[in-house]
Write an enzyme that holds these catalytic residues in place. Structure first.
Site, PDB file in Angstrom:
ATOM      1  CD  GLU A  42      63.122  -0.994   1.534  1.00 47.33           C
ATOM      2  OE1 GLU A  42      61.903   0.723   1.911  1.00 47.33           O
ATOM      3  OE2 GLU A  42      63.167  -1.362   2.530  1.00 47.33           O
ATOM      4  CG  ASN A  97      65.038   8.247   6.811  1.00 44.85           C
ATOM      5  OD1 ASN A  97      64.291   8.262   7.990  1.00 44.85           O
ATOM      6  ND2 ASN A  97      64.958   6.898   6.334  1.00 44.85           N
ATOM      7  CG  ASP A 136      57.688  -0.637   5.140  1.00 48.83           C
ATOM      8  OD1 ASP A 136      57.364   0.209   4.054  1.00 48.83           O
ATOM      9  OD2 ASP A 136      59.517  -0.707   5.485  1.00 48.83           O
ATOM     10  CD  GLU A 160      61.916   3.116   9.835  1.00 47.89           C
ATOM     11  OE1 GLU A 160      61.764   3.579   8.935  1.00 47.89           O
ATOM     12  OE2 GLU A 160      61.475   1.842   9.858  1.00 47.89           O
TER      13      GLU A 160
HETATM   14  C1  BDP Z   1      61.477   1.348   5.001  1.00 44.94           C
HETATM   15  C2  BDP Z   1      62.491   1.951   4.214  1.00 44.94           C
HETATM   16  C3  BDP Z   1      63.272   2.999   5.203  1.00 44.94           C
HETATM   17  C4  BDP Z   1      62.563   4.328   4.885  1.00 44.94           C
HETATM   18  C5  BDP Z   1      61.462   3.856   6.140  1.00 44.94           C
HETATM   19  C6  BDP Z   1      59.608   5.330   5.095  1.00 44.94           C
HETATM   20  O1  BDP Z   1      63.433   0.661   4.800  1.00 44.94           O
HETATM   21  O2  BDP Z   1      64.737   3.565   4.425  1.00 44.94           O
HETATM   22  O3  BDP Z   1      63.212   5.966   5.607  1.00 44.94           O
HETATM   23  O4  BDP Z   1      60.452   2.910   4.978  1.00 44.94           O
HETATM   24  O5  BDP Z   1      59.469   4.789   5.096  1.00 44.94           O
HETATM   25  O6  BDP Z   1      60.243   1.038   3.819  1.00 44.94           O
HETATM   26  O7  BDP Z   1      60.020   5.798   6.751  1.00 44.94           O
END
Ligand code: BDP
Length: 716
Positions: free
Chosen positions: A408, A225, A380, A306
């Site tokens: 995570e 991000n 994920d 996202e």
């Molecule tokens: C999710 C996470 C997020 C990440 C996203 C990603 O919660 O913080 O930005 O994946 O991999 O697992 O882009």
């Protein structure tokens, strides 16, 4: 005087206590076994270091420091290759002609990062040679050699020819420029942007050395991000300083590229990849980067995912975006790692299918220097996911694996979970894309399709904590990831053993039980969080603890209820032909196996099927009872882990012993929390009593639902 003495003792103990964890697996404590010690000592009377590059200097220091520690004696360095019983090391061109000739066959077998470690010469004039085609190869060989001694292996008549199987072996840091780390549980970012470029923290050097010791050769410094500011001259100067620090260790620096950077820092009106000014802006930007960092690795991009900007904002697609950046990087040898982690709230199809649906049609359309980075798991990074269906579906496109090392979804840095066990399971999965034996490992190392580039990425679990990773055992996940990146066919048991021997002790009475504990830890976390194929039922936002009840988020696929679909009739996500048909995205052998409830592995049952509460499992239990017992099994395993550890006090220094003990205490508490909260919640639907053998919940469902964690780490 008295005060001074106390102060000195205090400072010393602080120092020592900090160092116990800080040294990672590079401890080099003196070999305890006397016989082994004298065996090693007789083979290494001195070291001949050939070459004088910075990398060779580092390798020399490493060998001298390592061997001095391990053998408990000072080792002399000389430049002459011909003394007796010495360890000779240097790259091919620094060896004398005769030695080069002797190793001709071996040199043909290694690639540019590989190494040879071989005993040569007559019995009376024996030498061990560590060599490679490049200086970095020599450094890898030196670390390998030291590991052999650290783990008490034989170095008699040694003959090792080894090369990494994957080209790009990378850590992805999700570090923000403000010092926070997204999903980071080990303190703040290692990169002190404020003090860079002038202040080079010793931490950067220690980081690079640790990575080199396991063969990691790339690092993405900033979060997917992304913030475009990293690409401004002000920050590129800082990036350059880090790149200079890492270079002698064979580590290339990469950056994430925010797709809208031409607007945000380039003052353009658009970031459309078809716009001539935009194309030119990236070309110039790339030129500017390479001027500072001639070996810059390239860009990692999270686009149209996202909420991140991407080519679709301009009616273009992933290929357009990736190829535009690839063209800018190509003249300098840089690559684009384009992430396939995409899903949309506007797509009503099963989230697990969306990345495949979007990317597979682009097969064959990406430039040669684009590699598509696919997450481990179509959802994920869950404690267990079946392998991503994209692996095997795009033979013409090099695909890179993205594992998550930071925990995570696996208890943050308070749970002991040995991830190489998880990684191995995925790497060994057979995609059947070219018939039996088409494993994920063969796809990502490029061997199945003879790809020129191959890569693997691990989302780093490293931060500013004194012990680097928050949990002393989370170091094993960094270590194990690196070992698997080098050789994705390694057994996780071997990795656990090497790590334990290097990090703690070679004593069998320690290594055996603790290795077992590590290997069991992965299944334990699956059982106390998401048994039988359940997934994504953690609390939302911060992802700390259970939250299967959450159903109020704006995007349906962010809600746990979307994933477990529990109701009076049963539980699970029907991804079979009669459901979302995600099984149809796999090769037919695999798809059929998942599709049929009688052949679908039980560990993935509820991932692919929605089943009634009284469905009979293979052990004869009903689904409800079996699920409840699995939760209990997970909790019991953590209890066993804790009691195993309790017996290890005599093999481990007090500091690390106590740290792990306290953390296992937290893990046990949280495992029960997961079990109780999930079972109480699902019980509302099953309407059934908990079976015998499952402990009574300690709190009510309302209590668990009322818990709030506004300051849970990693959620910035
Ligand atoms: C999710 C996470 C997020 C990440 C996203 C990603 O919660 O913080 O930005 O994946 O991999 O697992 O882009």
């Amino acid at each position: 005087m008295y005060f001074l003495l106390i102060l000195t003792v205090f400072m010393f103990s602080l120092n020592v206590s900090g160092q116990q964890d800080y040294k990672l697996w590079l401890r080099y404590d003196k070999i305890e076994n006397k016989e082994l010690l004298s065996g090693y000592s007789s083979k290494i009377k001195g070291i001949a270091a050939l070459g004088n590059s910075k990398t060779i200097q580092l390798a020399t220091e490493e060998l001298q420091q390592g061997l001095s520690g391990l053998l408990g004696m000072k080792i002399e360095i000389q430049q002459n290759q011909n003394a007796q019983s010495i360890l000779v090391f240097g790259s091919k061109s620094s060896l004398d002609e005769a030695t080069q000739q002797k190793l001709k066959k071996e040199f043909e077998q290694i690639n540019n990062e590989g190494y040879i470690i071989k005993t040569i010469g007559s019995k009376e004039n024996e030498q061990i040679v560590i060599t490679a085609k490049t200086d970095v190869g020599v450094l890898y060989g030196v670390f390998y050699f030291l590991r052999l001694i650290q783990t008490n292996k034989s170095i008699t008549n040694i003959n090792i020819v080894d090369s990494p199987k994957i080209n790009i072996r990378m850590l992805n840091h999700w570090d923000n420029l403000n010092g926070t780390v997204e999903r980071g549980y080990a303190g703040s970012s290692l990169w002190n942007w404020q003090k860079l470029p002038d202040f080079i923290d010793q931490r950067y050097i220690d980081y690079a050395r640790a990575n080199a010791s396991i063969g990691i050769n790339g690092t993405v410094l900033n979060n997917v991000n992304a913030n475009a500011i990293i690409l401004t001259p002000q920050y590129l100067e800082k990036v350059e300083a880090l790149a200079n620090t890492f270079r002698p260790y064979g580590i290339k620096v990469y950056l994430t590229a925010r797709f809208s950077a031409p607007i945000e820092i380039g003052k353009l009106k658009t970031a459309d990849p078809y716009d001539a000014d935009v194309i030119n802006w990236w070309k110039e930007k790339v030129k500017e980067i390479y001027k500072r960092i001639p070996d810059f690795g390239g860009f990692l991009v999270k686009a149209n995912s996202e909420g991140q900007p991407g080519p679709q904002n301009y009616g273009r697609n992933h290929v357009d975006g990736a190829n535009m950046l690839a063209d800018a990087l190509a003249p300098f040898g840089g690559i684009v790692m384009w992430r396939a982690f995409v899903y949309s709230e506007h797509d009503v199809d099963d989230r697990a299918k969306q990345a495949y649906s979007e990317f597979v049609p682009y097969e064959g359309k990406f430039r040669d220097n684009v590699i598509v980075q696919v997450k481990n798991g179509a959802i994920d990074f869950q404690p267990r996911e079946p392998f991503h269906p994209m692996f095997g579906a795009m033979p013409k496109t090099p695909l890179m694996m993205e594992f998550q090392i930071t925990q995570e979804y696996l208890g943050f840095s308070s749970h002991l979970v040995f991830l190489p066990k998880l990684f191995q399971e995925v790497l060994e999965s057979d995609t059947y894309c070219k018939g039996k034996g088409s494993t994920v490992a063969k796809i990502i190392d490029g061997s199945l399709e003879n790809h020129k580039i191959s890569g693997i990425a691990g989302v780093a679990n490293i931060g500013s904590d004194l012990n680097w990773t928050g949990h002393p055992f989370a170091q094993a996940n960094w270590y194990g990831y690196g070992r698997l990146a080098w050789n994705p066919y390694l057994d996780s048991g071997l990795i656990a053993e090497d790590w334990l021997r290097s990090t703690f002790s070679n004593d069998k009475n320690f290594v055996e039980p603790i290795k077992q504990m590590m290997l069991n830890s992965r299944e334990a976390v699956v059982n106390y969080m998401t048994p039988l194929g359940l997934h994504h039922i953690m609390d939302t936002g911060h992802h700390y603890g259970p939250g299967p009840w959450v159903s109020n988020l704006s995007r349906p696929e962010w809600n746990p209820v979307y994933y477990h679909k529990a109701d009076k009739n049963g539980i699970g996500f029907d991804r079979s032909k009669s459901g979302s048909n995600a099984t149809g995205q796999y090769a037919s052998e695999v798809g059929k196996m998942f599709d049929d409830v009688t052949t679908c592995p039980e560990k993935e049952l509820l991932w692919f099927h929605h089943l009634p509460w009284d469905y009979k499992l293979s052990n004869g239990q009903t689904l409800w009872n079996g699920m409840a017992l699995k939760y209990q099994e997970g909790v019991d395993e953590v209890k066993t882990m804790a009691s195993t550890w309790d017996k290890m006090g005599k093999y481990v220094d007090e500091q690390r012993f106590n740290e792990v003990k306290m953390l296992l205490g937290i893990q046990y508490k949280e495992a029960r929390w997961w079990r109780d909260a999930c079972l109480l919640y699902f019980q509302q639907f099953s309407g059934k009593e908990l079976p015998q053998g499952v402990e009574k919940p300690t709190q009510t469902l309302e209590y668990f639902q009322s818990l709030k964690f506004p300051f849970a780490p990693g959620n910035n």
